[in-house]
Design an enzyme around this catalytic site. Sequence first.
Site, PDB file in Angstrom:
ATOM      1  N   ARG A   8      21.385 -25.399 101.039  1.00  0.00           N
ATOM      2  CA  ARG A   8      22.558 -26.265 100.992  1.00  0.00           C
ATOM      3  C   ARG A   8      22.454 -27.208  99.805  1.00  0.00           C
ATOM      4  O   ARG A   8      21.352 -27.639  99.439  1.00  0.00           O
ATOM      5  CB  ARG A   8      22.652 -27.125 102.266  1.00  0.00           C
ATOM      6  CG  ARG A   8      22.825 -26.341 103.549  1.00  0.00           C
ATOM      7  CD  ARG A   8      24.269 -25.897 103.720  1.00  0.00           C
ATOM      8  NE  ARG A   8      24.479 -25.327 105.038  1.00  0.00           N
ATOM      9  CZ  ARG A   8      24.297 -24.058 105.352  1.00  0.00           C
ATOM     10  NH1 ARG A   8      23.863 -23.216 104.428  1.00  0.00           N
ATOM     11  NH2 ARG A   8      24.538 -23.606 106.569  1.00  0.00           N
ATOM     12  N   ASN A  56      11.939   5.648 115.509  1.00  0.00           N
ATOM     13  CA  ASN A  56      12.728   6.799 115.082  1.00  0.00           C
ATOM     14  C   ASN A  56      14.176   6.417 114.796  1.00  0.00           C
ATOM     15  O   ASN A  56      14.786   6.910 113.834  1.00  0.00           O
ATOM     16  CB  ASN A  56      12.680   7.900 116.149  1.00  0.00           C
ATOM     17  CG  ASN A  56      13.254   9.205 115.639  1.00  0.00           C
ATOM     18  OD1 ASN A  56      12.802   9.741 114.628  1.00  0.00           O
ATOM     19  ND2 ASN A  56      14.265   9.712 116.327  1.00  0.00           N
ATOM     20  N   ARG A  79      27.885 -21.129 102.841  1.00  0.00           N
ATOM     21  CA  ARG A  79      28.991 -22.073 102.960  1.00  0.00           C
ATOM     22  C   ARG A  79      29.092 -23.058 101.803  1.00  0.00           C
ATOM     23  O   ARG A  79      30.186 -23.502 101.474  1.00  0.00           O
ATOM     24  CB  ARG A  79      28.869 -22.814 104.296  1.00  0.00           C
ATOM     25  CG  ARG A  79      29.296 -21.944 105.469  1.00  0.00           C
ATOM     26  CD  ARG A  79      28.922 -22.526 106.819  1.00  0.00           C
ATOM     27  NE  ARG A  79      27.555 -22.199 107.181  1.00  0.00           N
ATOM     28  CZ  ARG A  79      27.124 -22.119 108.439  1.00  0.00           C
ATOM     29  NH1 ARG A  79      27.953 -22.331 109.436  1.00  0.00           N
ATOM     30  NH2 ARG A  79      25.869 -21.819 108.700  1.00  0.00           N
ATOM     31  N   ILE A 110      13.630   1.190 118.302  1.00  0.00           N
ATOM     32  CA  ILE A 110      12.454   2.055 118.290  1.00  0.00           C
ATOM     33  C   ILE A 110      12.301   2.672 116.894  1.00  0.00           C
ATOM     34  O   ILE A 110      13.284   2.817 116.157  1.00  0.00           O
ATOM     35  CB  ILE A 110      12.533   3.143 119.379  1.00  0.00           C
ATOM     36  CG1 ILE A 110      13.735   4.066 119.136  1.00  0.00           C
ATOM     37  CG2 ILE A 110      12.604   2.504 120.765  1.00  0.00           C
ATOM     38  CD1 ILE A 110      13.762   5.262 120.076  1.00  0.00           C
ATOM     39  N   LYS A 159      19.434  -6.679 109.945  1.00  0.00           N
ATOM     40  CA  LYS A 159      18.297  -7.074 110.795  1.00  0.00           C
ATOM     41  C   LYS A 159      17.996  -6.032 111.872  1.00  0.00           C
ATOM     42  O   LYS A 159      17.982  -6.324 113.072  1.00  0.00           O
ATOM     43  CB  LYS A 159      18.556  -8.435 111.443  1.00  0.00           C
ATOM     44  CG  LYS A 159      18.849  -9.568 110.470  1.00  0.00           C
ATOM     45  CD  LYS A 159      19.057 -10.883 111.212  1.00  0.00           C
ATOM     46  CE  LYS A 159      19.407 -12.029 110.291  1.00  0.00           C
ATOM     47  NZ  LYS A 159      20.776 -11.939 109.734  1.00  0.00           N
ATOM     48  N   LEU A 160      17.700  -4.817 111.456  1.00  0.00           N
ATOM     49  CA  LEU A 160      17.469  -3.747 112.418  1.00  0.00           C
ATOM     50  C   LEU A 160      16.249  -4.040 113.294  1.00  0.00           C
ATOM     51  O   LEU A 160      15.229  -4.543 112.832  1.00  0.00           O
ATOM     52  CB  LEU A 160      17.273  -2.413 111.695  1.00  0.00           C
ATOM     53  CG  LEU A 160      18.434  -1.930 110.816  1.00  0.00           C
ATOM     54  CD1 LEU A 160      18.172  -0.505 110.351  1.00  0.00           C
ATOM     55  CD2 LEU A 160      19.767  -2.015 111.536  1.00  0.00           C
ATOM     56  N   LYS A 188      25.410 -10.878  99.798  1.00  0.00           N
ATOM     57  CA  LYS A 188      24.882 -10.476 101.100  1.00  0.00           C
ATOM     58  C   LYS A 188      26.034 -10.066 102.006  1.00  0.00           C
ATOM     59  O   LYS A 188      26.988 -10.819 102.189  1.00  0.00           O
ATOM     60  CB  LYS A 188      24.104 -11.616 101.756  1.00  0.00           C
ATOM     61  CG  LYS A 188      23.507 -11.242 103.120  1.00  0.00           C
ATOM     62  CD  LYS A 188      22.685 -12.373 103.713  1.00  0.00           C
ATOM     63  CE  LYS A 188      23.539 -13.453 104.355  1.00  0.00           C
ATOM     64  NZ  LYS A 188      24.179 -12.980 105.625  1.00  0.00           N
TER      65      LYS A 188
END
Length: 238
Positions: free
Chosen positions: A184, A67, A214, A65, A61-62, A32
Amino acid sequence: MSQSLIVALDFPGKQDVEQFLRHFEGEELFVKVGMELFYKEGPAIITYLKEKGHKIFLDLKLHDIPNTVKSAMRSLASLDVDMVNVHAAGGSSMMKAAIEGLEEGKQEGKERPICIAVTQLTSTSEAMMKKEIGIEKTLEEAVAHYAKLTKESGLDGVVCSTLEVPKLREVCGSEFVTVTPGIRLASDDVNDQVRVATPKRARELGSSYIVVGRSITKAENPLEAYKTVKQQWEGVTV
């Protein structure tokens, strides 16, 4: 199931990534790349990781708007990443636009990246959600609402806590992808995440993918920690 174990490369720059990946020579990981690393290194870090043979979840994480999100996803798809995400709170039109952008931008002969939506961050407690975000539903109800909206919008799944997976299986079906961070080992600190679970518990609850940071990246021996997580996730007894 090892390819459904995603290692979070939560590092400030490429040098740290290179140093970490030296522990994994010959291993093809699913990694990631989050905001910190991507904003520092740009698309070059994606090229580097792809050349090393790793699959990539680009975790930006968009939320904008429709477009703008469509155009951004068109660009991200051209990087040949394997998974991307948006915030479900952006709404159905935005999520549909994200899929359109991915379809337009995907490389020739390739499938579009898996597209998932964030329901609630794993740092969010129910008290915080109600007091600060202004959502009066229970946390489980809010997550289920966003998950249903995500599916109706044509996305592949959601990012959620392991605790919410069983409910989402009821609401969205067994094929709906659930990507669960906040994983975890039992001996680790939970740090800033509230809704956490062990790899074994995530498997028992039915997660499609787990994201581990982590517990692996901060371990004295990252490769051994990775193997331990992988064994617990796959249900291997050693």
